[in-house]
Design a protein around this motif. Sequence first.
Motif, PDB file in Angstrom:
ATOM      1  N   LYS A 103       0.848  -1.186   0.000  1.00 15.88           N
ATOM      2  CA  LYS A 103       0.000   0.000   0.000  1.00 15.88           C
ATOM      3  C   LYS A 103       0.890   1.245   0.000  1.00 15.88           C
ATOM      4  O   LYS A 103       1.885   1.318   0.727  1.00 15.88           O
ATOM      5  CB  LYS A 103      -0.872  -0.009   1.245  1.00 15.88           C
ATOM      6  N   LYS A 104       0.535   2.231  -0.823  1.00 14.10           N
ATOM      7  CA  LYS A 104       1.274   3.483  -0.804  1.00 14.10           C
ATOM      8  C   LYS A 104       1.056   4.205   0.520  1.00 14.10           C
ATOM      9  O   LYS A 104      -0.026   4.175   1.103  1.00 14.10           O
ATOM     10  CB  LYS A 104       0.814   4.399  -1.945  1.00 14.10           C
ATOM     11  N   ALA A 105       2.107   4.849   0.974  1.00 14.79           N
ATOM     12  CA  ALA A 105       2.021   5.637   2.199  1.00 14.79           C
ATOM     13  C   ALA A 105       2.972   6.825   2.069  1.00 14.79           C
ATOM     14  O   ALA A 105       3.868   6.828   1.221  1.00 14.79           O
ATOM     15  CB  ALA A 105       2.399   4.782   3.414  1.00 14.79           C
ATOM     16  N   ARG A 106       2.778   7.801   2.909  1.00 17.11           N
ATOM     17  CA  ARG A 106       3.684   8.952   2.964  1.00 17.11           C
ATOM     18  C   ARG A 106       4.706   8.669   4.070  1.00 17.11           C
ATOM     19  O   ARG A 106       4.383   8.777   5.262  1.00 17.11           O
ATOM     20  CB  ARG A 106       2.909  10.235   3.257  1.00 17.11           C
ATOM     21  N   PRO A 107       5.936   8.280   3.701  1.00 15.97           N
ATOM     22  CA  PRO A 107       6.915   7.902   4.724  1.00 15.97           C
ATOM     23  C   PRO A 107       7.218   9.058   5.678  1.00 15.97           C
ATOM     24  O   PRO A 107       7.316  10.220   5.253  1.00 15.97           O
ATOM     25  CB  PRO A 107       8.160   7.537   3.901  1.00 15.97           C
ATOM     26  N   LEU A 108       7.355   8.741   6.947  1.00 14.64           N
ATOM     27  CA  LEU A 108       7.776   9.764   7.905  1.00 14.64           C
ATOM     28  C   LEU A 108       9.217  10.164   7.604  1.00 14.64           C
ATOM     29  O   LEU A 108      10.021   9.340   7.142  1.00 14.64           O
ATOM     30  CB  LEU A 108       7.671   9.230   9.331  1.00 14.64           C
ATOM     31  N   PRO A 109       9.592  11.411   7.894  1.00 18.02           N
ATOM     32  CA  PRO A 109      10.932  11.892   7.542  1.00 18.02           C
ATOM     33  C   PRO A 109      12.027  11.482   8.520  1.00 18.02           C
ATOM     34  O   PRO A 109      13.142  11.992   8.442  1.00 18.02           O
ATOM     35  CB  PRO A 109      10.747  13.412   7.529  1.00 18.02           C
ATOM     36  N   ILE A 110      11.701  10.575   9.453  1.00 16.81           N
ATOM     37  CA  ILE A 110      12.718  10.091  10.390  1.00 16.81           C
ATOM     38  C   ILE A 110      12.770   8.576  10.372  1.00 16.81           C
ATOM     39  O   ILE A 110      11.812   7.916   9.979  1.00 16.81           O
ATOM     40  CB  ILE A 110      12.447  10.569  11.838  1.00 16.81           C
ATOM     41  N   GLU A 111      13.921   8.038  10.771  1.00 15.46           N
ATOM     42  CA  GLU A 111      14.055   6.610  11.023  1.00 15.46           C
ATOM     43  C   GLU A 111      13.913   6.399  12.525  1.00 15.46           C
ATOM     44  O   GLU A 111      14.481   7.149  13.320  1.00 15.46           O
ATOM     45  CB  GLU A 111      15.402   6.102  10.508  1.00 15.46           C
ATOM     46  N   CYS A 112      13.136   5.400  12.899  1.00 21.03           N
ATOM     47  CA  CYS A 112      12.774   5.183  14.295  1.00 21.03           C
ATOM     48  C   CYS A 112      13.651   4.084  14.878  1.00 21.03           C
ATOM     49  O   CYS A 112      13.346   2.892  14.754  1.00 21.03           O
ATOM     50  CB  CYS A 112      11.289   4.842  14.398  1.00 21.03           C
ATOM     51  N   ILE A 113      14.729   4.483  15.499  1.00 19.84           N
ATOM     52  CA  ILE A 113      15.728   3.545  16.009  1.00 19.84           C
ATOM     53  C   ILE A 113      15.486   3.279  17.487  1.00 19.84           C
ATOM     54  O   ILE A 113      15.226   4.200  18.258  1.00 19.84           O
ATOM     55  CB  ILE A 113      17.151   4.103  15.790  1.00 19.84           C
ATOM     56  N   VAL A 114      15.544   2.006  17.851  1.00 17.33           N
ATOM     57  CA  VAL A 114      15.451   1.611  19.257  1.00 17.33           C
ATOM     58  C   VAL A 114      16.745   0.893  19.626  1.00 17.33           C
ATOM     59  O   VAL A 114      17.179  -0.024  18.924  1.00 17.33           O
ATOM     60  CB  VAL A 114      14.241   0.693  19.517  1.00 17.33           C
ATOM     61  N   ARG A 115      17.331   1.319  20.725  1.00 13.01           N
ATOM     62  CA  ARG A 115      18.585   0.730  21.207  1.00 13.01           C
ATOM     63  C   ARG A 115      18.339   0.078  22.567  1.00 13.01           C
ATOM     64  O   ARG A 115      17.845   0.728  23.487  1.00 13.01           O
ATOM     65  CB  ARG A 115      19.673   1.800  21.358  1.00 13.01           C
ATOM     66  N   GLY A 116      18.690  -1.199  22.662  1.00 16.10           N
ATOM     67  CA  GLY A 116      18.596  -1.894  23.937  1.00 16.10           C
ATOM     68  C   GLY A 116      19.955  -2.101  24.576  1.00 16.10           C
ATOM     69  O   GLY A 116      20.052  -2.396  25.770  1.00 16.10           O
ATOM     70  N   PHE A 117      21.000  -1.933  23.770  1.00 13.40           N
ATOM     71  CA  PHE A 117      22.381  -2.117  24.213  1.00 13.40           C
ATOM     72  C   PHE A 117      23.206  -0.977  23.627  1.00 13.40           C
ATOM     73  O   PHE A 117      22.820  -0.382  22.623  1.00 13.40           O
ATOM     74  CB  PHE A 117      22.935  -3.471  23.734  1.00 13.40           C
ATOM     75  N   ILE A 118      24.339  -0.692  24.231  1.00 10.55           N
ATOM     76  CA  ILE A 118      25.134   0.437  23.756  1.00 10.55           C
ATOM     77  C   ILE A 118      26.247  -0.054  22.841  1.00 10.55           C
ATOM     78  O   ILE A 118      27.111  -0.843  23.235  1.00 10.55           O
ATOM     79  CB  ILE A 118      25.664   1.286  24.932  1.00 10.55           C
ATOM     80  N   THR A 119      26.179   0.370  21.605  1.00 12.05           N
ATOM     81  CA  THR A 119      27.149  -0.039  20.589  1.00 12.05           C
ATOM     82  C   THR A 119      27.026   0.925  19.411  1.00 12.05           C
ATOM     83  O   THR A 119      26.156   1.798  19.398  1.00 12.05           O
ATOM     84  CB  THR A 119      26.879  -1.492  20.140  1.00 12.05           C
TER      85      THR A 119
END
Length: 297
Positions: A103-119
């Motif tokens: 389905k076509k969508a209007r992509p949000l202008p950010i990437e949604c990153i989740v970090r559970g560990f530090i690297t």
Amino acid sequence: MHAVTETDIKAFPLRSRGKVRDIYELSPESLLIVTTDRISAYDVIMPDPIPQKGVILNQITLFWMEMFKGMIPNHLLATETAAFPAGLAPYAAMLEGRAVVAKKARPLPIECIVRGFITGSGLKDYKATGTVCGHALPAGLVESDILPEPLFTPSTKADLGAHDENITLAKAKDMLGKELCDKVEAVSLAMYAKARDYARTRGIIIADTKFEFGLTDDGLILIDEVLTPDSSRFWPAAGYAPGKSQPSFDKQYLRDWLTSVGFNKQPPAPPLPEDVVAKTREKYLAAYEVLTGKKLS
């Protein structure tokens, strides 16, 4: 083994050719998304593909989208070539397993990153400032440490060949508006938690991952790839030990090889030796098989 490096589907207009995916416009409402065997590292496309990588990535994404469908709608309209438009029939063999109608969508202008560990870049920011994307963290954390709680750390979306940049939550709220930003933060953290807990039962640590969302007339949906070795860091739980880098099921192996040969993170990238191609494919395949419990046919 034949690799699909680039597609040329003349029946429909090519809308974009990214680092990995070729996207065609099928109708005013739908797209064909083809996951090729191209591979990138440090936002540079490598000159050699990883055979079957696109199929692996697409099938992993389908696995997670099925798991998350009760949490958020996604863009999938058809996942089997038999259900694709008739104009794609001549390309069915090439598209099998690696393409979806979306389905076509209007992509949000950010990437949604989740970090559970530090690297990765988070560790670099922490060493410099004691924070990650504006989140203050305890002193004394070492590489690969588990974070006190998972962090939502958005980034910008760079153009092809450029690098994404980490941004603060405040900046993301400026870009999206508070209500929408709060919603994507909440669903990103919830999906990460569900995936993290599942993956641990399979012997995998999900260190971090990236989600992408789009807007339709019906609201927010999950788009693009989900929890693949291209968008996530997967570590084997066996032998996990903070204070050093971890072995991985993702393309960190390729990044490490590029570093070892002095790659400066600018195009052109060096040719990939056969053993590096084979080892990278082996890691992607292992990620699929361990996570899903299935063999790739």
